[in-house]
Write a protein that holds these residues in place. Structure first.
Motif, PDB file in Angstrom:
ATOM      1  N   CYS A   1       0.837  -1.212   0.000  1.00 34.09           N
ATOM      2  CA  CYS A   1       0.000   0.000   0.000  1.00 34.09           C
ATOM      3  C   CYS A   1       0.861   1.247   0.000  1.00 34.09           C
TER       4      CYS A   1
ATOM      5  N   GLY B   1      -6.805   0.750   4.457  1.00 29.28           N
ATOM      6  CA  GLY B   1      -8.074   0.405   5.078  1.00 29.28           C
ATOM      7  C   GLY B   1      -7.888  -0.039   6.519  1.00 29.28           C
TER       8      GLY B   1
ATOM      9  N   ARG C   1     -10.184  -4.494   3.606  1.00 27.75           N
ATOM     10  CA  ARG C   1      -9.557  -4.405   2.281  1.00 27.75           C
ATOM     11  C   ARG C   1      -8.388  -5.388   2.173  1.00 27.75           C
TER      12      ARG C   1
ATOM     13  N   THR D   1     -18.477  -5.950  -1.101  1.00 30.10           N
ATOM     14  CA  THR D   1     -17.288  -5.131  -0.860  1.00 30.10           C
ATOM     15  C   THR D   1     -16.131  -5.585  -1.745  1.00 30.10           C
ATOM     16  N   SER D   2     -16.022  -6.890  -1.950  1.00 27.13           N
ATOM     17  CA  SER D   2     -14.976  -7.424  -2.830  1.00 27.13           C
ATOM     18  C   SER D   2     -15.157  -6.921  -4.250  1.00 27.13           C
TER      19      SER D   2
ATOM     20  N   PHE E   1     -13.868  -3.470  -4.410  1.00 25.65           N
ATOM     21  CA  PHE E   1     -12.403  -3.467  -4.389  1.00 25.65           C
ATOM     22  C   PHE E   1     -11.852  -3.733  -5.789  1.00 25.65           C
TER      23      PHE E   1
ATOM     24  N   GLN F   1      -9.201  -1.174  -7.777  1.00 25.88           N
ATOM     25  CA  GLN F   1      -7.821  -1.632  -7.928  1.00 25.88           C
ATOM     26  C   GLN F   1      -7.140  -0.904  -9.090  1.00 25.88           C
TER      27      GLN F   1
END
Length: 484
Positions: free
Chosen positions: A111, A119, A123, A158-159, A162, A166
């Motif tokens: 990150c 997050g 995350r 939520t996935s 994400f 990305q």
């Protein structure tokens, strides 16, 4: 799980969920030309489903007008898998210990390096579960996870979000993390993922959309606009959520331009500073040239606070209070050529004689345009002739001929092109893969343009149009007797 690019094409837009159909399709591959029952096939693909579930969804597919073409697609795929070895041992992949996949400190480092907000935990779990799915071929919710709840509708939603957020930088970093994980289990000869060729589906009328038909620039714009970007993009583009998810997995959208306030809030300024001022550069400016943080801030455009944090991250000790450093005496060019070039004295020896650091002596050599001798490299005579040789080379290569080793870099780049991957090329050339990658990266930096399109799932490495011209010019430079 089934291969995503095929699951998308074989899943109807309504009535059947792709995540439910994927293990059924995997089980169906085991039935042609065999006495395998539905229950046995379900067991062989990992007991994610049972024979009853396979039968139920098989009837759903049988009711579709595209059923004959679905059967043809699976028959073609079965024949292909019988005739050609896959590059991944999926049985071995499913037996690996995934408890050490993407540790927390590695997630934070990724990150920090990619400018991704880490997050508060969810995350990180999503990234780990998606890496697990890509590596193992098992459902994402099967990843070892102490907190649970990965199979909930909320976590899946939520996935999906994400996936939309990305960036290419984050996707590349996670890809490298996956390769590192495989290497830690002594798997060095397999890609992270693989897909059967989509050409096997040519001419078939299938219930699902073709991901290749998705307008990629339009998709990248759409997913930055709404709260539920994947669903919104699927609706606008007239395709399915699974198709959008697959395209974004393969081609993540670039991060949108940041305002100064947004960059500060998301830590992107720190990321930009890290890229602009690596540890070696900050060490040189602060410790060797004895510039103050304020002077470096004026020079680089980053605030003193950012530079302070960067120095702490790099482990550079900060001075207490203002200090005055006087630059030592100047070094004359003629003297340096006589001592360093003709008498072959070393830079540390000359630095001790003049009372300055070796790094400062090296800067004087750079100031006077005196090439430094590489350790174990070419002679100084060869180094001094490099600019002369560059002038005689094809124009397209001149910017790359910056050192005595440049010719070798060009030769190895040209020799690597016939191979499907950089790894294969390095193996054939008898060098380490990282060495070849570094040399190609150096050429791309010197020439200012990409030379190759790296190998991706289902596609081999290939030169860019510019890379083809560089390779052709290199072969002319080397001549028929040249060897890498």
């Amino acid at each position: 799980m089934f291969w995503p690019s095929w699951t998308v094409r074989l899943t109807p837009s309504e009535g059947v969920h792709a995540r439910a159909l994927a293990p059924v399709l995997a089980a169906l591959l085991l039935i042609p030309d065999s006495r395998t029952s539905l229950d046995q096939a379900a067991g062989l693909v990992g007991d994610a489903i049972d024979g009853t579930e396979v039968s139920r969804l098989l009837q759903e597919l049988d009711n579709l007008p595209q059923w004959p073409d679905i059967v043809t697609a699976l028959d073609r795929l079965t024949d292909h898998l019988d005739a050609d070895d896959t590059p991944i041992d999926y049985g071995r992949r499913r037996l690996l210990d995934y408890t050490g996949l993407l540790p927390h400190d590695r997630w934070l480092e990724i990150c920090r390096r990619t400018g991704t907000p880490p997050g508060t935990g969810r995350r990180e779990r999503i990234a780990r579960s998606q890496l697990f799915r890509r590596l193992s071929g098992l459902p994402a919710e099967s990843v070892p996870d102490d907190l649970g709840g990965l199979d909930s509708a909320e976590f899946r939603a939520t996935s999906l979000h994400f996936t939309a957020l990305q960036t290419p930088e984050l996707a590349h970093a996670l890809q490298q993390e996956a390769l590192g994980f495989l290497a830690s289990h002594h798997i060095h000869d397999e890609p992270v993922t693989w897909q059967p060729p989509a050409t096997l589906l040519a001419g078939l009328s299938l219930p699902g959309p073709d991901p290749a038909q998705v307008d990629l620039p339009c998709l990248h714009q759409l997913i930055r606009e709404r709260r539920h970007p994947v669903q919104h993009a699927a609706q606008v583009l007239g395709t399915t959520v699974e198709a959008i998810r697959h395209v974004l997995d393969e081609h993540p959208a670039p991060a949108p331009p940041l305002t100064k306030n947004t960059a500060r809030a998301t830590g992107r300024i720190r990321q930009q500073a890290r890229q602009t001022i690596p540890a070696e550069r900050l060490t040189q400016l602060y410790l060797e040239e004895h510039r103050s943080l304020q002077q470096i801030a004026t020079l680089t455009g980053f605030s003193r606070r950012v530079l302070t944090d960067l120095a702490k991250e790099y482990g550079i000790p900060l001075r207490e209070g203002p200090q005055d450093y006087k630059r030592r005496g100047a070094i004359e060019r003629d003297w340096l050529i006589e001592q360093y070039v003709h008498r072959r004295r070393t830079l540390p020896d000359l630095a001790r004689e003049t009372g300055m650091s070796t790094a400062n002596m090296a800067r004087w050599a750079h100031t006077h345009n005196i090439p430094l001798r590489p350790r174990g490299g070419a002679s100084h005579h060869t180094a001094l002739r490099t600019p002369e040789q560059a002038a005689d080379a094809p124009a397209i290569l001149r910017d790359a001929l910056t050192s005595p080793n440049a010719r070798q870099r060009l030769e190895r780049f040209a020799a690597a092109l016939p191979y499907p991957t950089v790894t294969d090329a390095a193996r054939a050339l008898g060098i380490h893969q990282s060495t070849l990658t570094t040399q190609i990266n150096r050429l791309e930096r010197d020439l200012g343009r990409p030379l190759i399109e790296r190998a991706e799932r289902g596609r081999r490495m290939r030169p860019t149009p510019f890379g083809r011209r560089v390779a052709a010019a290199t072969k002319r430079l080397i001549g028929p007797g040249g060897r890498p």
